[in-house]
Design a protein around this motif. Structure first.
Motif, PDB file in Angstrom:
ATOM      1  N   THR A   1       0.832  -1.206   0.000  1.00 60.30           N
ATOM      2  CA  THR A   1       0.000   0.000   0.000  1.00 60.30           C
ATOM      3  C   THR A   1       0.866   1.256   0.000  1.00 60.30           C
TER       4      THR A   1
ATOM      5  N   ARG B   1       2.525   1.646  -3.448  1.00 58.85           N
ATOM      6  CA  ARG B   1       1.568   2.101  -4.451  1.00 58.85           C
ATOM      7  C   ARG B   1       1.234   3.583  -4.275  1.00 58.85           C
ATOM      8  N   LEU B   2       1.158   4.031  -3.044  1.00 55.26           N
ATOM      9  CA  LEU B   2       0.925   5.453  -2.778  1.00 55.26           C
ATOM     10  C   LEU B   2       2.083   6.287  -3.322  1.00 55.26           C
TER      11      LEU B   2
ATOM     12  N   ALA C   1       1.917   6.416  -7.117  1.00 53.43           N
ATOM     13  CA  ALA C   1       0.866   7.323  -7.578  1.00 53.43           C
ATOM     14  C   ALA C   1       1.324   8.772  -7.443  1.00 53.43           C
TER      15      ALA C   1
ATOM     16  N   GLU D   1      -5.870   9.843  -8.536  1.00 53.40           N
ATOM     17  CA  GLU D   1      -5.247   8.568  -8.174  1.00 53.40           C
ATOM     18  C   GLU D   1      -4.513   8.677  -6.830  1.00 53.40           C
ATOM     19  N   VAL D   2      -3.822   9.788  -6.627  1.00 47.82           N
ATOM     20  CA  VAL D   2      -3.146  10.004  -5.339  1.00 47.82           C
ATOM     21  C   VAL D   2      -4.183  10.026  -4.223  1.00 47.82           C
TER      22      VAL D   2
ATOM     23  N   ASN E   1      -5.412   6.603  -3.450  1.00 49.48           N
ATOM     24  CA  ASN E   1      -4.395   5.830  -2.742  1.00 49.48           C
ATOM     25  C   ASN E   1      -4.245   6.280  -1.299  1.00 49.48           C
TER      26      ASN E   1
ATOM     27  N   HIS F   1      -7.152   4.687   0.515  1.00 42.72           N
ATOM     28  CA  HIS F   1      -6.893   3.258   0.712  1.00 42.72           C
ATOM     29  C   HIS F   1      -5.846   3.043   1.805  1.00 42.72           C
ATOM     30  N   SER F   2      -4.807   3.848   1.780  1.00 42.61           N
ATOM     31  CA  SER F   2      -3.741   3.727   2.789  1.00 42.61           C
ATOM     32  C   SER F   2      -4.289   3.949   4.196  1.00 42.61           C
TER      33      SER F   2
END
Length: 72
Positions: free
Chosen positions: A10, A13-14, A17, A50-51, A54, A57-58
């Motif tokens: 995670t 991916r952050l 992004a 997208e950021v 993310n 989600h984080s």
């Protein structure tokens, strides 16, 4: 809210992004002769979204890892 996922994955991916967003922003700023194009703006907006996704989600993954508060 999606709270599943490997915390390290995670985080990576952050960061990816965010790097994509910075790249889109940088490309628009470096190639702005005559102003920023609609495509450059759309790309930067998409990458910013997208950021944001993310980040959400984080936070969900982090929230899923919270320990329970002690009962008084």
């Amino acid at each position: 809210m999606h709270t599943e996922g490997d915390p390290l994955d995670t985080l990576v991916r952050l960061q990816m992004a965010y790097a994509d967003f910075v790249q889109a922003l940088g490309e628009a700023l470096l190639r702005r002769e005559g102003g920023v194009s609609r495509n450059q703006m759309r790309k930067a907006e998409y990458m910013a979204a997208e950021v944001n996704a993310n980040v959400g989600h984080s936070l969900g993954v982090l929230r899923g890892l919270m320990r329970e508060e002690p009962k008084a």
